[in-house]
Design a protein around this motif. Structure first.
Motif, short mmCIF file in Angstrom:
data_model
loop_
_atom_site.label_atom_id
_atom_site.label_comp_id
_atom_site.label_asym_id
_atom_site.label_seq_id
_atom_site.Cartn_x
_atom_site.Cartn_y
_atom_site.Cartn_z
N VAL A 1 34.40 57.74 23.81
CA VAL A 1 35.52 58.90 24.65
C VAL A 1 35.89 58.64 26.05
N TRP A 2 36.99 59.39 26.20
CA TRP A 2 38.21 58.96 27.50
C TRP A 2 37.12 59.75 27.91
N LEU A 3 37.28 60.04 29.29
CA LEU A 3 37.03 60.88 30.31
C LEU A 3 37.92 60.98 31.28
N ARG A 4 38.71 62.27 31.91
CA ARG A 4 40.00 62.05 33.08
C ARG A 4 40.51 63.22 33.17
N GLU B 1 44.09 55.91 37.19
CA GLU B 1 43.85 57.56 37.02
C GLU B 1 44.34 57.55 35.91
N SER B 2 44.22 57.00 34.58
CA SER B 2 44.77 57.71 33.56
C SER B 2 45.61 58.86 33.77
N GLU B 3 46.76 57.70 33.60
CA GLU B 3 48.05 58.40 34.14
C GLU B 3 48.91 58.71 32.69
N GLN B 4 49.78 59.63 32.18
CA GLN B 4 50.33 59.78 30.94
C GLN B 4 51.70 59.95 31.11
N THR C 1 48.25 58.01 26.57
CA THR C 1 47.44 58.00 28.15
C THR C 1 46.74 56.51 28.58
N ARG C 2 46.92 56.33 29.77
CA ARG C 2 46.22 55.26 30.53
C ARG C 2 44.61 55.11 30.81
N LEU C 3 44.23 54.04 29.42
CA LEU C 3 42.11 53.73 29.69
C LEU C 3 42.42 53.06 30.93
N LEU D 1 46.09 54.47 25.21
CA LEU D 1 45.58 55.50 23.62
C LEU D 1 46.82 56.13 23.27
N ALA D 2 47.31 55.65 22.36
CA ALA D 2 48.92 56.23 21.79
C ALA D 2 48.43 57.63 20.85
N GLU D 3 48.93 58.31 21.36
CA GLU D 3 49.20 59.57 20.31
C GLU D 3 49.71 60.10 20.19
N THR D 4 50.29 60.63 18.21
CA THR D 4 51.41 60.83 17.65
C THR D 4 51.08 62.68 17.86
#
Length: 343
Positions: free
Chosen positions: A101-104, A134-137, A129-131, A174-177
């Motif tokens: 689980v990634w937390l941001r 600073e987890s930019e999107q 979402t960069r894992l 993380l790539a989410e469709t």
């Protein structure tokens, strides 16, 4: 929208109220998990929560991690839950699986979030979402240039959809469709069609029923939100927005409706095409399609008789359940791999 849709309304409300929030994204699943990758739990600075990444097994622990993140006590990071952690939980991971689980922190001013809010209901996109860091999107719409290191991998994501982790040099993303809820096009109004419209809407399908017979396709026979089109199949399906992402259930049991509906679905290369009727009906409709010029491989895409046979359905509502089960398998990519033995 992957599972962003589960929490988006809550996050927008918190943004409007000026409340800071953070999110936990289910980034990886091993073995078994009750939620798919992309599922989310969000928490605001007051401790209020929305969404879930499991069936309650880890949410309380994640809430505390996210509150710590909002207080500045930690940075964005990955948390792993599995057998080693189960003993520390009141309720362990009873599914036997392991999850990452990634937390941001949520950034309401980011271009990606603003783009998500502005997406049209039928829009398609990919949220990156960069894992790390600073987890930019990054929000990518069709035709927009991706980061060069991810271009090849994202071509496959556009084609196959889903949620997956991608590598770009030393970075992971993380790539989410992001896609609209699937459309189900039912041709032929009947008690089976009514039950199927109700059941499929409950699991997220947007339903349109096409039937030129107004006495059969009456609004009071179908659940609210069902689009009713009193048209012949080719015209009605086109008006309803039939495309390659659609699911088509042909339930008319009338060649005048069945054959043009199947032809339109085959031309559109729909994701799922099912036909109600006995072996004789199946042979007749397939023969007519072959005579109309459709190749054997195209006609073979039709699932018929429609629905899972092992259910043993007899009543209209039971038949609708068997059809819905087949639709779920198609939606989750399980239909072809299951083989005829599962039907």
């Amino acid at each position: 929208m992957a599972r962003m849709k589960d929490v988006m309304a809550a996050v927008r409300a918190w943004d409007a109220a000026g409340l800071a929030s953070a999110e936990a994204i289910l980034a990886g699943v091993q073995h078994s998990s009750p939620r798919p990758a992309g599922a989310r739990l969000v928490v605001n600075e007051k401790g209020e929560v929305a969404g879930a990444v499991s069936m309650g097994c880890v949410e309380n622990d994640l809430r505390e991690h996210l509150l710590g993140l909002l207080r500045g006590e930690s940075a964005p990071r990955m948390v792993h839950y599995g057998r080693a952690f189960a003993a520390a939980l009141e309720v362990g991971l009873t599914c036997g699986g392991e999850i990452d689980v990634w937390l941001r922190k949520h950034d309401p001013k980011s271009a990606a979030w603003q783009g998500l809010r502005a997406l049209a209901p039928d829009a398609r996109a990919i949220l990156l979402t960069r894992l790390g860091g600073e987890s930019e999107q990054i929000l990518l719409r069709p035709g927009e240039a991706p980061p060069p290191a991810l271009a090849a991998a994202l071509d496959d994501v556009w084609t196959r959809g889903g949620v997956r982790q991608l590598a770009a040099g030393t970075d992971r993303w993380l790539a989410e469709t992001i896609a609209p809820e699937p459309r189900l096009f039912i041709v032929g109004a009947s008690p089976i069609a009514s039950a199927l419209a109700d059941l499929s809407a409950r699991i997220g399908f947007r339903v349109a029923v096409v039937d030129p017979r107004r006495d059969f396709a009456r609004a009071e026979l179908f659940p609210a939100g069902t689009v009713l089109l009193h048209r012949w199949p080719e015209e009605g399906l086109a008006e309803a927005g039939l495309d390659e992402h659609g699911y088509v259930a042909v339930l008319a049991h009338d060649a005048k409706l069945d054959v043009p509906a199947l032809a339109a679905a085959l031309r559109a290369k729909c994701k799922y095409i099912g036909l109600l009727g006995s072996a004789g009906t199946q042979a007749d409709r397939r023969g007519q399609l072959a005579a109309a010029g459709f190749a054997a491989a195209e006609v073979a895409r039709i699932r018929g008789p429609i629905g899972l046979k092992n259910v043993g359905a007899l009543e209209p509502a039971e038949i609708a359940v068997s059809i819905l089960a087949e639709l779920v398998m198609a939606r989750r990519g399980r239909l072809d791999s299951a083989g005829k033995g599962e039907r």
